[in-house]
Design a protein around this motif. Structure first.
Motif, short mmCIF file in Angstrom:
data_model
loop_
_atom_site.label_atom_id
_atom_site.label_comp_id
_atom_site.label_asym_id
_atom_site.label_seq_id
_atom_site.Cartn_x
_atom_site.Cartn_y
_atom_site.Cartn_z
N MET A 53 -9.87 22.42 -21.64
CA MET A 53 -9.24 22.17 -22.93
C MET A 53 -8.02 21.27 -22.77
O MET A 53 -7.38 21.27 -21.73
N MET A 54 -7.71 20.56 -23.84
CA MET A 54 -6.54 19.69 -23.89
C MET A 54 -5.72 20.05 -25.12
O MET A 54 -6.27 20.23 -26.21
N LEU A 55 -4.40 20.13 -24.93
CA LEU A 55 -3.48 20.45 -26.02
C LEU A 55 -2.51 19.29 -26.21
O LEU A 55 -1.91 18.82 -25.25
N GLY A 56 -2.37 18.86 -27.45
CA GLY A 56 -1.41 17.82 -27.78
C GLY A 56 -0.38 18.35 -28.76
O GLY A 56 -0.67 19.25 -29.54
N GLN A 57 0.81 17.77 -28.70
CA GLN A 57 1.88 18.16 -29.60
C GLN A 57 2.24 16.97 -30.48
O GLN A 57 2.20 15.83 -30.03
N PHE A 58 2.58 17.26 -31.73
CA PHE A 58 2.92 16.23 -32.71
C PHE A 58 4.11 16.71 -33.52
O PHE A 58 4.08 17.82 -34.05
N HIS A 59 5.14 15.88 -33.60
CA HIS A 59 6.30 16.22 -34.42
C HIS A 59 7.16 14.98 -34.61
O HIS A 59 6.91 13.94 -33.99
N SER A 60 8.14 15.09 -35.47
CA SER A 60 8.93 13.91 -35.87
C SER A 60 9.81 13.37 -34.75
O SER A 60 10.28 12.23 -34.84
N LEU A 61 10.06 14.14 -33.71
CA LEU A 61 10.91 13.71 -32.61
C LEU A 61 10.14 13.42 -31.33
O LEU A 61 10.74 13.12 -30.29
N CYS A 62 8.81 13.50 -31.36
CA CYS A 62 7.99 13.41 -30.16
C CYS A 62 8.08 12.02 -29.53
O CYS A 62 7.86 11.00 -30.18
N ASP A 63 8.40 11.98 -28.25
CA ASP A 63 8.51 10.73 -27.51
C ASP A 63 7.27 10.40 -26.69
O ASP A 63 7.28 9.44 -25.91
N ASN A 116 0.28 1.94 -24.11
CA ASN A 116 1.57 1.36 -24.48
C ASN A 116 2.61 2.48 -24.48
O ASN A 116 2.93 3.02 -25.54
N PRO A 117 3.10 2.85 -23.32
CA PRO A 117 4.02 3.98 -23.21
C PRO A 117 5.28 3.86 -24.06
O PRO A 117 5.92 4.86 -24.37
N GLY A 118 5.63 2.66 -24.48
CA GLY A 118 6.81 2.47 -25.31
C GLY A 118 6.60 2.81 -26.77
O GLY A 118 7.56 2.86 -27.54
N PHE A 119 5.36 3.06 -27.17
CA PHE A 119 5.07 3.40 -28.57
C PHE A 119 4.91 4.91 -28.70
O PHE A 119 3.99 5.49 -28.13
N PRO A 120 5.80 5.58 -29.45
CA PRO A 120 5.73 7.04 -29.61
C PRO A 120 4.58 7.43 -30.55
O PRO A 120 4.77 7.68 -31.74
N VAL A 121 3.41 7.54 -29.99
CA VAL A 121 2.17 7.69 -30.76
C VAL A 121 2.04 9.05 -31.45
O VAL A 121 1.33 9.17 -32.44
N SER A 122 2.74 10.05 -30.98
CA SER A 122 2.54 11.42 -31.49
C SER A 122 3.60 11.87 -32.49
O SER A 122 3.79 13.07 -32.69
N ARG A 123 4.26 10.94 -33.13
CA ARG A 123 5.24 11.31 -34.16
C ARG A 123 4.51 11.60 -35.46
O ARG A 123 3.73 10.77 -35.94
N SER A 124 4.77 12.76 -36.02
CA SER A 124 4.10 13.18 -37.25
C SER A 124 5.12 13.71 -38.25
O SER A 124 6.21 14.14 -37.87
N PRO A 125 4.75 13.72 -39.52
CA PRO A 125 5.68 14.19 -40.55
C PRO A 125 5.83 15.71 -40.61
O PRO A 125 6.75 16.21 -41.23
N ILE A 126 4.94 16.41 -39.94
CA ILE A 126 4.96 17.87 -39.93
C ILE A 126 4.62 18.32 -38.52
O ILE A 126 3.76 17.73 -37.87
#
Length: 192
Positions: free
Chosen positions: A113-123, A129-139
């Motif tokens: 299994m793989m777990l990902g995290q998403f939030h407004s501060l996620c780096d 493209n490691p410079g693009f914070p792909v996992s930033r979400s509104p909730i």
């Protein structure tokens, strides 16, 4: 709770399922999400009040049980995902999701299994493209799915998680059927 689910699904459709120049490749931000949503393979659950480490780890345990459960509309496990929406998590505490992901990612990888995290501060940067914070979400959210071939992008730098990946996908690489040269390069680097 309905509003939180609607906000999450809206973000899936307007961000994850669409191209973005920041990810460093063509196609949707999350290539998995488009077919998973079409197959009705994404289960979204709201976890109110999961605002501390203990509560978040309990949410992950519940997600694992849902992912393992029967009764999915599609029998293709590669399209199953469980998303925990955490609307009560204060923005100041969102980085707890990074700690939870770090804490459980090795044991989850051993289970495939793989777990990902998403939030407004996620780096968390995009794989290409490691410079693009792909996992930033509104909730704030956590997402759990079964390991897939492209996960070499996320596990190549961790021997324990790579071992779990190799156990599942090593024969595909040994057969020479991998089309993406980046996958092959990362696999070979991790295999050494």
């Amino acid at each position: 709770m309905v509003e939180a689910v609607e906000e999450a699904v809206g973000w899936f459709e307007t961000y994850l399922c669409r191209p973005h120049e920041g990810v460093g490749r063509p196609g949707a931000v999350c290539p998995f999400m488009v077919p998973a949503l079409r197959a009705d393979g994404v289960r979204v659950h709201v976890f109110p009040g999961s605002g501390d480490l203990e509560g978040l780890l309990s949410a992950v345990d519940a997600m694992v049980e849902v992912l393992r459960s029967d009764g999915w509309p599609t029998s293709n496990r590669a399209l199953h995902a469980v998303v925990a929406v955490l609307p009560d998590l204060p923005q100041a505490d969102e980085e707890l999701l990074d700690h939870v992901q770090e804490k459980v990612r090795k044991p989850l990888a051993r289970e495939g299994m793989m777990l990902g995290q998403f939030h407004s501060l996620c780096d968390q940067g995009a794989a290409r493209n490691p410079g693009f914070p792909v996992s930033r979400s509104p909730i704030p959210m956590l997402a759990l799915r079964w390991m897939a071939l492209h996960d070499v992008l996320f596990v190549h730098d961790d021997p324990d998680r790579f071992a779990a990946y190799e156990e599942r996908f090593g024969t595909v690489y040994r057969s020479g059927r991998i089309v993406d040269p980046l996958f092959t390069r990362l696999y070979q680097q991790a295999h050494r």
